[in-house]
Scaffold this motif. Structure first.
Motif, PDB file in Angstrom:
ATOM      1  N   ARG A 229       0.841  -1.221   0.000  1.00  0.00           N
ATOM      2  CA  ARG A 229       0.000   0.000   0.000  1.00  0.00           C
ATOM      3  C   ARG A 229       0.863   1.253   0.000  1.00  0.00           C
ATOM      4  O   ARG A 229       0.637   2.182  -0.775  1.00  0.00           O
ATOM      5  N   HIS A 230       1.871   1.263   0.861  1.00  0.00           N
ATOM      6  CA  HIS A 230       2.776   2.423   0.949  1.00  0.00           C
ATOM      7  C   HIS A 230       3.548   2.624  -0.353  1.00  0.00           C
ATOM      8  O   HIS A 230       3.790   3.756  -0.769  1.00  0.00           O
ATOM      9  N   GLU A 231       3.918   1.484  -0.993  1.00  0.00           N
ATOM     10  CA  GLU A 231       4.638   1.532  -2.271  1.00  0.00           C
ATOM     11  C   GLU A 231       3.765   2.193  -3.345  1.00  0.00           C
ATOM     12  O   GLU A 231       4.229   3.036  -4.116  1.00  0.00           O
ATOM     13  N   GLU A 232       2.503   1.786  -3.385  1.00  0.00           N
ATOM     14  CA  GLU A 232       1.564   2.350  -4.373  1.00  0.00           C
ATOM     15  C   GLU A 232       1.333   3.836  -4.119  1.00  0.00           C
ATOM     16  O   GLU A 232       1.309   4.646  -5.057  1.00  0.00           O
ATOM     17  N   ASP A 233       1.138   4.203  -2.832  1.00  0.00           N
ATOM     18  CA  ASP A 233       0.941   5.621  -2.473  1.00  0.00           C
ATOM     19  C   ASP A 233       2.148   6.457  -2.884  1.00  0.00           C
ATOM     20  O   ASP A 233       2.007   7.571  -3.391  1.00  0.00           O
ATOM     21  N   TYR A 234       3.337   5.881  -2.681  1.00  0.00           N
ATOM     22  CA  TYR A 234       4.583   6.581  -3.022  1.00  0.00           C
ATOM     23  C   TYR A 234       4.679   6.808  -4.532  1.00  0.00           C
ATOM     24  O   TYR A 234       5.032   7.892  -4.991  1.00  0.00           O
ATOM     25  N   LYS A 235       4.341   5.763  -5.315  1.00  0.00           N
ATOM     26  CA  LYS A 235       4.382   5.879  -6.785  1.00  0.00           C
ATOM     27  C   LYS A 235       3.403   6.934  -7.291  1.00  0.00           C
ATOM     28  O   LYS A 235       3.705   7.686  -8.219  1.00  0.00           O
ATOM     29  N   GLU A 236       2.208   6.969  -6.683  1.00  0.00           N
ATOM     30  CA  GLU A 236       1.214   7.997  -7.057  1.00  0.00           C
ATOM     31  C   GLU A 236       1.734   9.390  -6.718  1.00  0.00           C
ATOM     32  O   GLU A 236       1.588  10.342  -7.497  1.00  0.00           O
ATOM     33  N   ALA A 237       2.343   9.497  -5.512  1.00  0.00           N
ATOM     34  CA  ALA A 237       2.852  10.803  -5.046  1.00  0.00           C
ATOM     35  C   ALA A 237       3.958  11.335  -5.970  1.00  0.00           C
ATOM     36  O   ALA A 237       4.061  12.548  -6.168  1.00  0.00           O
ATOM     37  N   LEU A 238       4.768  10.423  -6.532  1.00  0.00           N
ATOM     38  CA  LEU A 238       5.835  10.845  -7.452  1.00  0.00           C
ATOM     39  C   LEU A 238       5.271  11.645  -8.623  1.00  0.00           C
ATOM     40  O   LEU A 238       5.882  12.598  -9.096  1.00  0.00           O
ATOM     41  N   VAL A 239       4.072  11.252  -9.090  1.00  0.00           N
ATOM     42  CA  VAL A 239       3.432  11.937 -10.229  1.00  0.00           C
ATOM     43  C   VAL A 239       2.751  13.220  -9.765  1.00  0.00           C
ATOM     44  O   VAL A 239       2.965  14.300 -10.333  1.00  0.00           O
TER      45      VAL A 239
END
Length: 790
Positions: A229-239
């Protein structure tokens, strides 16, 4: 263990890594001559890195912060690479694949997984004396009890005489028997408790899964979900963070860059009298001038460049012709070179600089970071902003460079009235160069025989032909065995020990799993393109091949002589088959290409029975394939053989870079194997089953034999009978009578064969020293004019 505990563990591991990196940098400078000291130094570094690797691996699995995990993964790759480099150094120094660290582990106060802690000799003697006296006391008591009971029975018989036993006497007799039986059971229970307390027997429900383990598994699953979940949130935040920065800070960044470049134009004009040439796009544009530099530093660089140019002109004028070296000077340099050769220096590391870089990032960013606000350990938005600002700046710089190039042209025309005529000849030359490069590239590229086909269709065809097979789900930890604890002792008395099963497992992890599992490690670590597992039947060679695939998620291609027989006939067919295999292997890497019974490919003389299958089809192709494999191709060729002596030695050893002898299990490994395989198949080990006796009797029998025997004995019916009829060693020994073991002579033949391989020869030469070299030279002189056979 909470996330805070793993964070603490990470900080401690980083401190250990930091001190180790400092120690390495000091030791690398110092040249050494003593081989024993050098090996101890390398081994100590190796052991410390392995400890750090295990801790970091644990931390990486448990920490949920996405940005920390990225850094930890990079450091992990660096540590893995350094372990492989140190292993390579030790192999080159000792000229053997197997190393023993018993004495070093003791010096570091680490026990090499011994079952009990080491105790002083005096205390050990005292304990043995106490237990021996107790044993003698128990025996004496038992004899005295038997004599007493005999006297009692005789006395009772005299009292009773011819009279029949009355009810009270009978009741008393029954009571005595019952009390005796009850007491013996009680004593047994007490004895069992004592044995459990001493650690001699396992506690009750030892083999059953406890509630704590079930809870731990639940927590681990939850942690995996949080990590995802944290990995996905981080990837979204990068954009999203980048888009927000573009809107808010983008215009300001563009304006600042333009002002900075204009200031550079003016300063160059003031200092040199002309406007500068704008750097080309290929060179990096204005970034090469302003990267990590203030405008003042840029001005200082311009002045320094001017001064250097003037000095360069003066030096050219003052240059004098070089003097030829005298014979004495030449002799001096030769002697110096000899001295330098004698001194050993550690070869430069590819991974140390990257580890130091990542360690510095840890110090700058994470070491003293206050994370009290981030209890759930989600991504840190400020760190993303810093990273994305740099990205955004480089993107905007490209646009700014285009504008500023035009502005510079206009300035030159307006201020200096300079006209820029592009040189036609230059352009022509550039065009010719580009055309040549394109032609060369086309020529160099191998012809793609299946350019019109998709990878999916090739994959399907290879599966249908049985060349791409499904690997069995076997972990490396399933390869059971024990370490050799006498390796160092045997080497001290000039006896080369046979490797233990766990030594083999360790080598497979180092040469197969670590490089295939990580692209970063594979690209930079000492290259191992091919691996040979040689050993008698049943020692687990194929199992290790499947374990490599399971641990790394690799595809398994089977190019064994019997498997490719009759498939893709002729030269063109063979070329097409290999092309397809390696094209799919590259595309879907990591990949393992397995060649079973690989000695058949290199037969000295093909047996009549096997001529039809053409076993030597791959002999000429394998060396070519190895040359074509690049460092970024995560492809490992693994050969397995139980008769390496049937192969031509020279071409065989040229194809396989690393040769690992897989031995029959020794006593310690057999003990562990019997115990674990019986328990794995549902057997219960009680005091009636003497595992030590089984291990002793089965000297020469392999893992395959043990598995086969256990399966034949532990039928469903026999497993149900265990409650009232415990397992005994005799049952297993009876099943072994129909099997033939691996005799010492066969193991010796493997050792003798290995002694003829390049590594074995080097080892033998090093152990005999200068005499062997002299003998070799004599042999060369004698064999001049004769045809040499390898």
């Amino acid at each position: 263990m909470s996330n805070a505990m793993y964070n603490k563990m990470w900080h401690q591991t980083q401190e250990a890594l930091n001190s180790l990196l400092e120690e390495e940098s000091q030791k690398m400078i110092e040249p050494q001559k003593n081989q024993v000291f050098i090996f101890q130094m390398l081994a100590t570094f190796y052991i410390k890195y392995v400890q750090i690797f295990r801790n970091l691996e644990n931390v990486y699995d448990q920490i949920v912060h996405p940005q920390k995990r990225i850094l930890i993964r990079k450091i992990l790759d660096g540590v893995m690479g350094r372990i492989l480099e140190l292993k390579n150094e030790m192999v080159e120094l000792e000229l053997t694949e197997f190393h023993y660290f018993d004495d070093i582990l003791q010096d570091l106060k680490l026990t090499p997984k011994y079952p009990i802690k080491a105790i002083p000799l005096e205390e050990a003697v005292r304990l043995i004396q106490v237990s021996e006296r107790a044993r003698q006391g128990r025996l004496r008591a038992m004899f005295m009890k038997q004599i007493f009971l005999q006297e009692c029975r005789a006395k009772q018989a005299r009292l009773l005489g011819d009279r029949g036993a009355d009810p009270s006497t009978a009741a008393l007799c029954i009571q005595k028997v019952w009390r005796g039986f009850h007491q013996s059971k009680k004593t047994e229970r007490e004895r069992e408790k004592e044995m459990i307390f001493l650690g001699m027997n396992p506690p009750p429900l030892f083999n059953e899964v406890s509630a704590t383990i079930i809870q731990a598994q639940k927590v681990a699953n939850m942690r995996d979900e949080v990590q995802m979940r944290h990995e996905e949130d981080y990837k979204e935040a990068l954009v999203t963070v980048k888009d927000d920065l573009k809107l808010i800070e983008g215009p300001d960044i563009q304006e600042n860059l333009q002002d900075q470049i204009r200031h550079w134009f003016i300063e160059c004009r003031n200092l040199t009298g002309t406007f500068p040439d704008y750097p080309k796009v290929e060179e990096g544009g204005s970034a090469i001038i302003f990267s990590h530099k203030t405008p003042q530093q840029v001005i200082e660089d311009i002045i320094a460049n001017q001064e250097e140019e003037e000095k360069g002109k003066k030096k050219k004028k003052e240059k004098k012709p070089k003097k030829a070296k005298t014979s004495q000077e030449k002799k001096g340099t030769k002697e110096k070179n000899k001295e330098e050769e004698e001194e050993w220096k550690m070869s430069p590391s590819v991974f140390l600089p990257t580890m130091e870089e990542e360690n510095n990032i840890y110090k700058d960013v994470w070491k003293n970071k206050d994370e009290s606000w981030n209890f759930p350990q989600d991504y840190d938005p400020e760190l993303i902003k810093q990273e994305k600002r740099r990205e955004l700046e480089s993107e905007i710089r490209v646009q700014v460079d285009e504008l500023m190039r035009q502005e510079l042209k206009n300035l030159k025309l307006a201020v200096n009235r300079e006209k820029e005529y592009p040189s036609k000849t230059g352009k022509k030359k550039e065009d010719k160069k580009k055309k040549k490069e394109k032609k060369d590239r086309k020529g160099k590229k191998d012809k793609d025989l299946t350019a019109d086909r998709t990878i999916e269709s090739l994959y399907k065809e290879l599966v249908e032909e049985g060349l791409l097979i499904q690997a069995l789900k076997v972990n490396l930890s399933d390869y059971i065995g024990e370490y050799s604890y006498l390796g160092t002792t045997l080497r001290q008395v000039s006896t080369e020990p046979m490797p233990s099963l766990l030594d083999v497992r360790q080598l497979v992890a180092l040469y197969g799993i670590l490089p295939l599992g990580s692209a970063a490690v594979h690209e930079k670590a000492p290259v191992v393109k091919s691996l040979l597992l040689a050993g008698p039947s049943g020692v687990g060679k194929k199992m290790l091949v499947h374990a490599i695939c399971t641990e790394t998620g690799a595809n398994l291609f089977n190019l064994s002589a019997t498997n490719i027989a009759g498939k893709y006939p002729g030269k063109t067919g063979l070329q097409m088959m290999l092309h397809m295999v390696f094209k799919v292997a590259r595309e879907l890497q990591p990949s393992v290409v397995w060649i079973g019974d690989t000695e058949k490919t290199f037969y000295r003389k093909v047996p009549n029975a096997e001529r039809m299958i053409e076993p030597k089809r791959l002999k000429k192709q394998l060396p070519k394939i190895l040359k074509l494999l690049k460092p970024d191709d995560r492809i490992l060729i693994v050969g397995t053989t139980q008769r390496p002596f049937d192969a031509e030695l020279q071409p065989f050893c040229k194809v396989y870079q690393k040769i690992i002898l897989v031995p029959r299990p020794d006593y310690a490994s057999r003990y562990v194997l019997w115990k674990q395989i019986i328990q794995r198949d549902g057997g219960v080990i009680t005091n009636d089953l003497n595992v030590s006796c089984l291990a002793k009797v089965t000297d020469g029998f392999t893992q395959g034999h043990i598995v086969q025997v256990v399966k034949s004995v532990l039928t469903e019916r026999r497993l149900r009978q265990q409650t009232y009829k415990p397992l005994t060693a005799v049952e297993f020994i009876a099943a072994l009578t129909s099997m033939s073991p691996v005799y010492q002579e066969e193991e010796d033949s493997f050792k003798n064969w290995y002694a003829k391989t390049p590594m074995g020869k080097k080892r033998a030469l090093a152990s005999t020293g200068g005499n062997a070299e002299k003998d070799k030279e004599k042999g060369k002189k004698e064999n001049k004019g004769k045809k040499g056979k390898f």
